[in-house]
Enzyme design. Structure first.
Site, PDB file in Angstrom:
ATOM      1  N   THR A  73       1.662  -4.542   4.074  1.00 41.16           N
ATOM      2  CA  THR A  73       1.605  -4.985   5.529  1.00 41.16           C
ATOM      3  C   THR A  73       1.028  -6.629   5.857  1.00 41.16           C
ATOM      4  O   THR A  73       1.350  -6.969   6.889  1.00 41.16           O
ATOM      5  CB  THR A  73       0.699  -4.150   6.306  1.00 41.16           C
ATOM      6  N   ASP A  74       0.287  -7.132   4.782  1.00 42.80           N
ATOM      7  CA  ASP A  74      -0.452  -8.396   5.083  1.00 42.80           C
ATOM      8  C   ASP A  74       0.511  -9.326   5.285  1.00 42.80           C
ATOM      9  O   ASP A  74       0.148 -10.389   6.260  1.00 42.80           O
ATOM     10  CB  ASP A  74      -1.044  -8.764   3.856  1.00 42.80           C
ATOM     11  N   THR A  80       0.702  -1.329  -0.096  1.00 41.11           N
ATOM     12  CA  THR A  80      -0.063  -0.018  -0.121  1.00 41.11           C
ATOM     13  C   THR A  80       0.703   1.362  -0.101  1.00 41.11           C
ATOM     14  O   THR A  80       0.212   2.224  -0.352  1.00 41.11           O
ATOM     15  CB  THR A  80      -1.068   0.046   1.349  1.00 41.11           C
ATOM     16  N   SER A 122       1.323  -7.673  -0.860  1.00 41.17           N
ATOM     17  CA  SER A 122       2.025  -8.663  -0.303  1.00 41.17           C
ATOM     18  C   SER A 122       1.519  -9.863   0.064  1.00 41.17           C
ATOM     19  O   SER A 122       2.056 -10.865   0.048  1.00 41.17           O
ATOM     20  CB  SER A 122       2.554  -8.151   1.311  1.00 41.17           C
TER      21      SER A 122
HETATM   22  N1  ASP Z   1      -2.781  -5.406   1.090  1.00 40.92           N
HETATM   23  C1  ASP Z   1      -1.625  -4.896   1.146  1.00 40.92           C
HETATM   24  C2  ASP Z   1      -0.639  -5.354   1.083  1.00 40.92           C
HETATM   25  O1  ASP Z   1      -0.131  -6.019   1.926  1.00 40.92           O
HETATM   26  C3  ASP Z   1      -1.835  -4.039   2.506  1.00 40.92           C
HETATM   27  C4  ASP Z   1      -0.762  -3.004   2.943  1.00 40.92           C
HETATM   28  O2  ASP Z   1       0.210  -2.901   2.299  1.00 40.92           O
HETATM   29  O3  ASP Z   1      -0.906  -2.615   4.199  1.00 40.92           O
HETATM   30  O4  ASP Z   1       0.231  -5.361   0.093  1.00 40.92           O
END
Ligand code: ASP
Length: 321
Positions: A87-88, A13, A56
């Site tokens: 973050t995932d 993100t 991710s």
């Molecule tokens: N769906 C995103 C990812 O993990 C969430 C994020 O980056 O916060 O790529």
């Protein structure tokens, strides 16, 4: 002379923006974020290299391992490295690097919960926090770090706890290692479990199975039938399972497939306390390895790394004291 920091981008993100038609999609660059943080250039000389550009959930253990090798190659000319990531699955990638990196220089993961067009965007502040963490002398020898929301956590313990809040990365039961405040980086504790497993390859065929009330051994048998090389089970509480699973657990052990048992509770260790059939003691007695205080996804990463290096269950058991 300014210190040299390498930022390696992988997607997530932090590299995304939102439009009404497409939702949140790629369209932001980390170099653009850095350009808009003029104070950064007074702190360090920054280079940026892209490793990949993916959300991710697309990250795989093999890619994580390749990222670890990439960091080891690239970091030689730098004082430290920052990795931007979604973050995932960040906690799994960070732990893969924590276990396998050979460098002792500081490596920090950061990310964003909000895309660049969102109100209260957190990416730029997190990148600044990560840079200041790399520059702190106290960050040396603390293992791979995760910096988000002005807090510094270690890769082994940290987990994403909230689907949307910027205060999402927490180390349950242990707390953060330190904070990034306006004037300085302050560490409040050290992480004493520093484990290194240097390997040339990993074994990605490791499954994670979560115990739920009334479950039988279908998942376990499916894993075994599909050629899995190791299994992590997130058992109940202190480390207990329904007794109907014992047969397939014995089957796995007779096939030389290591079974690591951790808890589905979100903090605390498993231990061989309960002696009833399916209780931790009976499981340990038949050869199940107790996975201490690691959570399931991290125990899976560790088993993949161990299986890349060792073949015998006895060698693997030694790493789960
Ligand atoms: N769906 C995103 C990812 O993990 C969430 C994020 O980056 O916060 O790529």
């Amino acid at each position: 002379m300014n210190k040299r920091i390498l930022i390696i981008t992988t997607g997530g993100t932090i590299a995304m923006r939102e439009t009404q038609q497409s939702g949140v999609v790629f369209g932001e660059s980390v170099s653009h974020i850095i350009d808009n943080l003029p104070e950064v250039h007074k702190l360090a000389d920054i280079d940026i290299k892209q490793f990949c550009n993916i959300p991710s959930p697309y990250m795989t253990p093999q890619k994580m391992f390749e990222l670890s090798q990439f960091v080891d190659e690239q970091i030689q000319e730098y004082d430290g490295c920052i990795i931007t990531h979604g973050t995932d699955t960040l906690e799994e990638t960070a732990y893969m690097l924590d276990l396998t990196l050979r460098t002792r220089k500081t490596v920090v993961f950061t990310a964003a919960m909000r895309s660049s067009t969102d109100l209260g965007v957190d990416g730029p502040r997190n990148i600044l926090g990560a840079i200041r963490t790399v520059l702190s002398e106290q960050s040396i020898d603390k293992g791979v770090l995760v910096v988000m929301n002005d807090e510094i956590n270690n890769a082994r313990d940290v987990t994403k706890t909230n689907t949307s809040n910027v205060e999402t990365f927490i180390s349950p039961g242990y707390g953060y290692l330190g904070i990034v405040d306006i004037d300085k980086v302050i560490y409040v504790r050290n992480n004493l479990i520093k484990e290194k497993i240097w390997t040339d390859k990993i074994e990605p065929k490791v499954d994670l199975i979560k115990a739920v009330a009334g479950m039988d051994d279908r998942y376990l048998n499916n894993s075994l039938d599909s050629g899995v090389k190791g299994i992590v089970i997130e058992a109940f509480g202190r480390g207990n399972l329904p007794c109907v699973m014992l047969h397939s657990i014995k089957r796995a052990i007779s096939m030389n497939i290591p079974i690591i048992m951790v808890s589905r509770a979100y903090q605390g260790r498993v231990l061989d306390i309960y002696g009833y059939e399916g209780g931790g003691r009976s499981l340990k007695n038949i050869g199940v390895i107790l996975g201490s205080d690691l959570r399931g996804p991290k125990a899976r990463i560790k088993l993949m790394v161990l299986l890349g290096k060792y073949k015998s269950i006895d060698e693997i058991r030694e790493f789960w004291a």
